[in-house]
Write an enzyme that holds these catalytic residues in place. Structure first.
Site, PDB file in Angstrom:
ATOM      1  CG  ASP A  30      -8.306  84.835  51.408  1.00 19.09           C
ATOM      2  OD1 ASP A  30      -8.602  83.706  51.081  1.00 19.09           O
ATOM      3  OD2 ASP A  30      -7.175  85.429  51.303  1.00 19.09           O
ATOM      4  CG  HIS A  47     -14.952  76.838  50.242  1.00 23.82           C
ATOM      5  ND1 HIS A  47     -14.129  78.071  50.541  1.00 23.82           N
ATOM      6  CD2 HIS A  47     -14.354  75.947  49.489  1.00 23.82           C
ATOM      7  CE1 HIS A  47     -13.108  77.741  49.638  1.00 23.82           C
ATOM      8  NE2 HIS A  47     -13.167  76.811  49.056  1.00 23.82           N
ATOM      9  CG  LEU A 141     -27.680  94.893  52.365  1.00 26.00           C
ATOM     10  CD1 LEU A 141     -26.684  96.045  52.610  1.00 26.00           C
ATOM     11  CD2 LEU A 141     -27.384  93.712  53.148  1.00 26.00           C
TER      12      LEU A 141
HETATM   13  C1  IPE Z   1      -9.538  86.316  46.567  1.00 28.46           C
HETATM   14  O1  IPE Z   1      -9.057  85.361  47.396  1.00 28.46           O
HETATM   15  C2  IPE Z   1     -10.598  85.848  46.034  1.00 28.46           C
HETATM   16  C3  IPE Z   1     -11.964  85.515  46.745  1.00 28.46           C
HETATM   17  C4  IPE Z   1     -11.916  85.688  48.002  1.00 28.46           C
HETATM   18  C5  IPE Z   1     -13.087  85.176  46.153  1.00 28.46           C
HETATM   19  P1  IPE Z   1      -7.823  84.329  46.871  1.00 28.46           P
HETATM   20  O2  IPE Z   1      -7.591  83.419  47.880  1.00 28.46           O
HETATM   21  O3  IPE Z   1      -8.093  83.726  45.672  1.00 28.46           O
HETATM   22  O4  IPE Z   1      -6.545  85.211  46.733  1.00 28.46           O
HETATM   23  P2  IPE Z   1      -5.144  84.932  46.744  1.00 28.46           P
HETATM   24  O5  IPE Z   1      -4.738  83.860  45.674  1.00 28.46           O
HETATM   25  O6  IPE Z   1      -4.760  84.477  47.920  1.00 28.46           O
HETATM   26  O7  IPE Z   1      -4.410  86.219  46.174  1.00 28.46           O
HETATM   27  C1  IPE Z   2     -11.983  82.315  50.413  1.00 28.67           C
HETATM   28  O1  IPE Z   2     -11.213  81.273  50.924  1.00 28.67           O
HETATM   29  C2  IPE Z   2     -12.838  81.612  49.371  1.00 28.67           C
HETATM   30  C3  IPE Z   2     -12.610  81.680  47.884  1.00 28.67           C
HETATM   31  C4  IPE Z   2     -11.380  82.062  47.486  1.00 28.67           C
HETATM   32  C5  IPE Z   2     -13.344  81.213  47.053  1.00 28.67           C
HETATM   33  P1  IPE Z   2      -9.849  80.427  50.442  1.00 28.67           P
HETATM   34  O2  IPE Z   2     -10.313  79.178  49.693  1.00 28.67           O
HETATM   35  O3  IPE Z   2      -8.970  81.202  49.479  1.00 28.67           O
HETATM   36  O4  IPE Z   2      -9.066  80.093  51.631  1.00 28.67           O
HETATM   37  P2  IPE Z   2      -7.754  80.055  51.818  1.00 28.67           P
HETATM   38  O5  IPE Z   2      -7.115  81.429  51.469  1.00 28.67           O
HETATM   39  O6  IPE Z   2      -7.047  78.907  50.993  1.00 28.67           O
HETATM   40  O7  IPE Z   2      -7.446  79.746  53.372  1.00 28.67           O
HETATM   41 MG    MG Z   3      -7.267  82.516  49.754  1.00 32.61          MG
END
Ligand code: IPE
Ligand code: IPE
Ligand code: MG
Length: 250
Positions: A30, A47, A141
């Site tokens: 995240d 990303h 792995l």
């Molecule tokens: C969780 O992250 C999903 C992934 C890392 C793929 P999100 O960014 O979607 O979660 P919330 O919305 O902060 O709970």
């Molecule tokens: C995690 O990073 C990747 C996915 C959920 C696909 P985010 O896109 O949720 O990044 P933040 O949380 O908005 O910073």
């Molecule tokens: Mg996120």
């Protein structure tokens, strides 16, 4: 700050006991969007950068002899995001796997996917299915991508398939126990994660492996996924190794 419990002060972060490495590590990757925003870049740049962390982390897990690494790449709730971001995320498996497949083969990695893949765009599904087939003969792995994965959806699906078996007369209600339920989950052939890592400072599960994480150790860090480095991963494992797992016992 996180993980600053007294018992978790690591004297030497490089001190990992290789005989006590978590067998299955799951990571909620995240913070990509915030990483990009901090730099005045579009969210998708985060990303893209996050893919480098995936590459690094896979190599490192392999070096440590981790058996399975599950990476939460896209949740069933992530479809709510703007269309352009979803499209970018759906292109990532193809980009990552096309580029990394030779190295994954060299590293003897088996690619797996957990999630509702039939609801993915054709090109995304094809990329992961191809990687799964190509790496099926490897026995190193297990790199498991949670893609279009949601734990509640997974459990509902499991319940539906159990009910169907009961209805068909192949199963008695009394046969339903924890192990049977587990066998109807998408992760049925993986051990439960020993260690869950979530980056970016969010302290929640966001619908990730609610059943499987019942007795996992959790480690949270404020580091954003694109900034997550080898020393962070090492620290997570070192902290894990100071934990006492009791499973309800003494
Ligand atoms: C969780 O992250 C999903 C992934 C890392 C793929 P999100 O960014 O979607 O979660 P919330 O919305 O902060 O709970
Ligand atoms: C995690 O990073 C990747 C996915 C959920 C696909 P985010 O896109 O949720 O990044 P933040 O949380 O908005 O910073
Ligand atoms: Mg996120």
């Amino acid at each position: 700050m996180f993980n600053k419990l007294k018992s978790e002060k690591i004297t030497n972060e490089t001190d990992i006991q290789l005989d006590n490495v978590p067998k299955h590590i799951a990571i909620i990757m995240d913070g990509n969007g915030r990483w990009a925003k901090k730099r005045g870049l579009p969210r998708v740049a985060g990303h893209r950068e996050g893919m480098n962390t995936v590459r690094r982390t896979v190599r490192q897990a392999n070096r440590y002899g981790v058996e399975a690494l599950t990476l939460y790449a896209f949740s069933t709730e992530n479809w709510k995001r703007p269309k352009t971001e979803v499209e970018f995320l759906m292109r990532l498996p193809e980009r990552f796997l096309t580029k990394e497949l030779p190295e994954l083969m060299e590293q003897n990695v088996t690619v797996r996917v957990t999630g509702e893949i039939d609801k993915l765009p054709e090109y995304t599904r094809r990329a992961v299915e191809n990687a799964v087939i190509e790496t099926a003969g490897n026995d190193g792995l297990i790199l498991n991508f949670a893609l279009n994965y949601g734990s509640r959806a997974e459990m509902v699906q499991g319940i539906q398939s159990i009910c169907q078996e009961v209805k068909d007369g192949n199963l008695l209600i009394d046969d339903i126990d924890e192990s049977l339920f587990q066998s109807h989950l998408m992760t049925h052939d993986l051990k439960d994660p020993d260690l869950l890592i979530r980056t970016s400072g969010e302290i929640r599960l966001s619908n990730f492996m609610l059943w499987q994480l019942a007795y996992s150790e959790f480690w949270f860090t404020e580091v954003l996924w694109p900034d997550f480095k080898e020393e962070d991963f090492q620290k997570a494992i070192a902290v894990y190794q100071t934990r006492q797992r009791r499973y309800g016992g003494v």
